[in-house]
Write a protein that holds these residues in place. Structure first.
Motif, PDB file in Angstrom:
ATOM      1  N   SER A 138      51.812  -1.306  33.084  1.00 13.05           N
ATOM      2  CA  SER A 138      51.995  -1.385  31.639  1.00 13.05           C
ATOM      3  C   SER A 138      50.659  -1.368  30.909  1.00 13.05           C
ATOM      4  O   SER A 138      49.674  -1.939  31.372  1.00 13.05           O
ATOM      5  N   ARG A 139      50.648  -0.725  29.748  1.00 11.78           N
ATOM      6  CA  ARG A 139      49.404  -0.575  28.989  1.00 11.78           C
ATOM      7  C   ARG A 139      49.511  -1.171  27.591  1.00 11.78           C
ATOM      8  O   ARG A 139      48.855  -0.724  26.661  1.00 11.78           O
ATOM      9  N   GLN A 140      50.344  -2.213  27.428  1.00 11.87           N
ATOM     10  CA  GLN A 140      50.476  -2.819  26.110  1.00 11.87           C
ATOM     11  C   GLN A 140      49.114  -3.231  25.562  1.00 11.87           C
ATOM     12  O   GLN A 140      48.234  -3.637  26.316  1.00 11.87           O
ATOM     13  N   THR A 141      49.005  -3.158  24.250  1.00  8.43           N
ATOM     14  CA  THR A 141      47.781  -3.563  23.577  1.00  8.43           C
ATOM     15  C   THR A 141      48.152  -4.085  22.200  1.00  8.43           C
ATOM     16  O   THR A 141      49.325  -4.166  21.844  1.00  8.43           O
ATOM     17  N   ALA A 142      47.155  -4.441  21.432  1.00  5.49           N
ATOM     18  CA  ALA A 142      47.358  -4.870  20.045  1.00  5.49           C
ATOM     19  C   ALA A 142      46.101  -4.522  19.267  1.00  5.49           C
ATOM     20  O   ALA A 142      45.019  -4.358  19.844  1.00  5.49           O
ATOM     21  N   GLY A 143      46.257  -4.406  17.962  1.00  7.17           N
ATOM     22  CA  GLY A 143      45.111  -4.102  17.121  1.00  7.17           C
ATOM     23  C   GLY A 143      45.368  -4.455  15.671  1.00  7.17           C
ATOM     24  O   GLY A 143      46.495  -4.748  15.281  1.00  7.17           O
ATOM     25  N   ILE A 144      44.298  -4.408  14.904  1.00  5.94           N
ATOM     26  CA  ILE A 144      44.356  -4.767  13.487  1.00  5.94           C
ATOM     27  C   ILE A 144      44.088  -3.538  12.635  1.00  5.94           C
ATOM     28  O   ILE A 144      43.168  -2.763  12.909  1.00  5.94           O
ATOM     29  N   ARG A 145      44.918  -3.381  11.629  1.00  5.60           N
ATOM     30  CA  ARG A 145      44.724  -2.353  10.613  1.00  5.60           C
ATOM     31  C   ARG A 145      44.824  -3.057   9.272  1.00  5.60           C
ATOM     32  O   ARG A 145      45.905  -3.517   8.885  1.00  5.60           O
ATOM     33  N   GLY A 146      43.707  -3.199   8.569  1.00  3.96           N
ATOM     34  CA  GLY A 146      43.707  -3.913   7.290  1.00  3.96           C
ATOM     35  C   GLY A 146      44.151  -5.354   7.486  1.00  3.96           C
ATOM     36  O   GLY A 146      43.563  -6.095   8.261  1.00  3.96           O
ATOM     37  N   THR A 147      45.232  -5.733   6.788  1.00  3.41           N
ATOM     38  CA  THR A 147      45.773  -7.092   6.911  1.00  3.41           C
ATOM     39  C   THR A 147      47.024  -7.113   7.787  1.00  3.41           C
ATOM     40  O   THR A 147      47.855  -8.010   7.669  1.00  3.41           O
ATOM     41  N   SER A 148      47.135  -6.115   8.659  1.00  3.78           N
ATOM     42  CA  SER A 148      48.299  -5.998   9.539  1.00  3.78           C
ATOM     43  C   SER A 148      47.877  -6.118  10.995  1.00  3.78           C
ATOM     44  O   SER A 148      46.826  -5.610  11.387  1.00  3.78           O
ATOM     45  N   LEU A 149      48.732  -6.751  11.787  1.00  3.13           N
ATOM     46  CA  LEU A 149      48.556  -6.814  13.231  1.00  3.13           C
ATOM     47  C   LEU A 149      49.632  -5.944  13.865  1.00  3.13           C
ATOM     48  O   LEU A 149      50.813  -6.078  13.530  1.00  3.13           O
ATOM     49  N   ILE A 150      49.229  -5.057  14.762  1.00  2.00           N
ATOM     50  CA  ILE A 150      50.155  -4.200  15.502  1.00  2.00           C
ATOM     51  C   ILE A 150      50.166  -4.674  16.951  1.00  2.00           C
ATOM     52  O   ILE A 150      49.099  -4.825  17.553  1.00  2.00           O
ATOM     53  N   VAL A 151      51.357  -4.921  17.495  1.00  2.00           N
ATOM     54  CA  VAL A 151      51.493  -5.387  18.871  1.00  2.00           C
ATOM     55  C   VAL A 151      52.452  -4.453  19.606  1.00  2.00           C
ATOM     56  O   VAL A 151      53.576  -4.243  19.167  1.00  2.00           O
ATOM     57  N   ASN A 152      52.001  -3.894  20.731  1.00  2.00           N
ATOM     58  CA  ASN A 152      52.841  -3.029  21.567  1.00  2.00           C
ATOM     59  C   ASN A 152      53.522  -3.885  22.633  1.00  2.00           C
ATOM     60  O   ASN A 152      52.854  -4.577  23.392  1.00  2.00           O
ATOM     61  N   LEU A 153      54.844  -3.793  22.692  1.00  2.00           N
ATOM     62  CA  LEU A 153      55.633  -4.497  23.697  1.00  2.00           C
ATOM     63  C   LEU A 153      56.247  -3.490  24.664  1.00  2.00           C
ATOM     64  O   LEU A 153      56.366  -2.315  24.343  1.00  2.00           O
ATOM     65  N   PRO A 154      56.689  -3.969  25.830  1.00  2.00           N
ATOM     66  CA  PRO A 154      57.401  -3.071  26.741  1.00  2.00           C
ATOM     67  C   PRO A 154      58.777  -2.723  26.181  1.00  2.00           C
ATOM     68  O   PRO A 154      59.173  -3.233  25.123  1.00  2.00           O
ATOM     69  N   GLY A 155      59.533  -1.892  26.892  1.00  2.00           N
ATOM     70  CA  GLY A 155      60.823  -1.422  26.398  1.00  2.00           C
ATOM     71  C   GLY A 155      62.028  -2.227  26.837  1.00  2.00           C
ATOM     72  O   GLY A 155      63.058  -2.206  26.184  1.00  2.00           O
ATOM     73  N   LYS A 156      61.944  -2.941  27.934  1.00  2.00           N
ATOM     74  CA  LYS A 156      63.088  -3.667  28.470  1.00  2.00           C
ATOM     75  C   LYS A 156      63.302  -4.977  27.698  1.00  2.00           C
ATOM     76  O   LYS A 156      62.359  -5.758  27.521  1.00  2.00           O
ATOM     77  N   PRO A 157      64.527  -5.242  27.225  1.00  2.00           N
ATOM     78  CA  PRO A 157      64.772  -6.458  26.434  1.00  2.00           C
ATOM     79  C   PRO A 157      64.312  -7.763  27.084  1.00  2.00           C
ATOM     80  O   PRO A 157      63.746  -8.616  26.398  1.00  2.00           O
ATOM     81  N   SER A 158      64.497  -7.933  28.389  1.00  2.00           N
ATOM     82  CA  SER A 158      64.039  -9.180  29.017  1.00  2.00           C
ATOM     83  C   SER A 158      62.509  -9.270  28.991  1.00  2.00           C
ATOM     84  O   SER A 158      61.943 -10.353  28.803  1.00  2.00           O
ATOM     85  N   ALA A 159      61.829  -8.149  29.150  1.00  2.00           N
ATOM     86  CA  ALA A 159      60.366  -8.131  29.080  1.00  2.00           C
ATOM     87  C   ALA A 159      59.886  -8.355  27.647  1.00  2.00           C
ATOM     88  O   ALA A 159      58.846  -8.977  27.427  1.00  2.00           O
ATOM     89  N   ASP A 189      53.057  -6.996   7.534  1.00  2.00           N
ATOM     90  CA  ASP A 189      51.995  -7.869   8.020  1.00  2.00           C
ATOM     91  C   ASP A 189      51.886  -7.794   9.530  1.00  2.00           C
ATOM     92  O   ASP A 189      50.807  -7.909  10.103  1.00  2.00           O
ATOM     93  N   LEU A 190      53.029  -7.620  10.169  1.00  2.00           N
ATOM     94  CA  LEU A 190      53.114  -7.518  11.613  1.00  2.00           C
ATOM     95  C   LEU A 190      53.947  -6.285  11.921  1.00  2.00           C
ATOM     96  O   LEU A 190      54.981  -6.056  11.290  1.00  2.00           O
ATOM     97  N   VAL A 191      53.478  -5.480  12.868  1.00  2.00           N
ATOM     98  CA  VAL A 191      54.242  -4.324  13.332  1.00  2.00           C
ATOM     99  C   VAL A 191      54.369  -4.480  14.841  1.00  2.00           C
ATOM    100  O   VAL A 191      53.357  -4.613  15.538  1.00  2.00           O
ATOM    101  N   VAL A 192      55.600  -4.496  15.326  1.00  2.00           N
ATOM    102  CA  VAL A 192      55.861  -4.676  16.742  1.00  2.00           C
ATOM    103  C   VAL A 192      56.538  -3.418  17.261  1.00  2.00           C
ATOM    104  O   VAL A 192      57.555  -2.987  16.716  1.00  2.00           O
ATOM    105  N   THR A 193      55.950  -2.826  18.297  1.00  2.00           N
ATOM    106  CA  THR A 193      56.512  -1.609  18.869  1.00  2.00           C
ATOM    107  C   THR A 193      57.144  -1.916  20.217  1.00  2.00           C
ATOM    108  O   THR A 193      56.783  -2.893  20.878  1.00  2.00           O
ATOM    109  N   THR A 194      58.073  -1.066  20.620  1.00  2.00           N
ATOM    110  CA  THR A 194      58.652  -1.130  21.959  1.00  2.00           C
ATOM    111  C   THR A 194      58.731   0.284  22.498  1.00  2.00           C
ATOM    112  O   THR A 194      59.122   1.212  21.793  1.00  2.00           O
ATOM    113  N   GLY A 195      58.317   0.437  23.760  1.00  2.00           N
ATOM    114  CA  GLY A 195      58.380   1.743  24.399  1.00  2.00           C
ATOM    115  C   GLY A 195      57.068   2.490  24.368  1.00  2.00           C
ATOM    116  O   GLY A 195      56.201   2.227  23.537  1.00  2.00           O
TER     117      GLY A 195
END
Length: 182
Positions: free
Chosen positions: A123-144, A74-80
């Motif tokens: 940083s160029r993080q973004t987010a988008g919808i694919r079907g019933t899923s939300l994809i969110v791009n996060l930065p790579g550093k754990p504190s961020a 339902d949710l996909v979260v990326t890092t890096g």
């Protein structure tokens, strides 16, 4: 009125995009940081679906599509892969697989990050919808990752409600989901 995804199990894809981590040369710190943050934020049961992949546009796009379509996340979260370097192509892969982009997520993440470090503008993080899923791009550093997830997560449960994703409850002591009254 019942929300369509109210009774579905929640699945969350966690994707680390890193050439070195995917080869085992570098310890993946981003994926575990996302999982730790989500464990604190999400109050209902959820299942993580974890991937560590190289910075390759087609691999990233295929992984995102697989997690949404075949794995039912339902949710996909990326890092890096969200910076300006030549191999940073996570936003392009996200745009390639999504039917709708949600630029407000990236705008808010950059705003929050700029309060900490001036290079957040790169940083160029973004987010988008694919079907019933939300994809969110996060930065790579754990504190961020922490700062950005805390900023955008209040809107994620309602976004999933609107697109037919699974229901998310949050721990109000950590993060309060915002759902407008009907």
């Amino acid at each position: 009125m019942t929300t369509p995804g109210r009774h579905r199990p929640l699945r969350i894809g966690i994707v680390t995009v890193s050439d070195r981590a995917s080869r085992g040369v570098y310890e993946d710190k981003g994926g575990p940081a996302i999982r730790e943050e989500l464990t604190r934020i999400v109050a209902n049961a959820w299942e993580p679906v974890v991937r560590v992949i190289p910075d390759e546009l087609e691999v990233i796009a295929a992984t995102l599509a697989e997690l949404c379509d075949a794995e039912g996340c339902d949710l996909v979260v990326t890092t890096g892969g969200t910076g300006p370097a030549p191999r940073d192509v996570t936003p392009e892969a996200t745009e390639q697989v999504c039917i709708k982009m949600m630029p407000g997520f990236g705008e808010l993440m950059r705003k929050v990050s700029l309060e900490v470090v001036p290079t957040a503008i790169l940083s160029r993080q973004t987010a988008g919808i694919r079907g019933t899923s939300l994809i969110v791009n996060l930065p790579g550093k754990p504190s961020a990752i922490h700062d950005c997830l805390m900023a955008v997560f209040p809107a994620i449960p309602y976004c999933l409600d609107l697109i037919g994703g699974a229901w998310i409850d949050t721990d109000p002591d950590v993060c309060t989901a915002f759902r407008p009254k009907s």
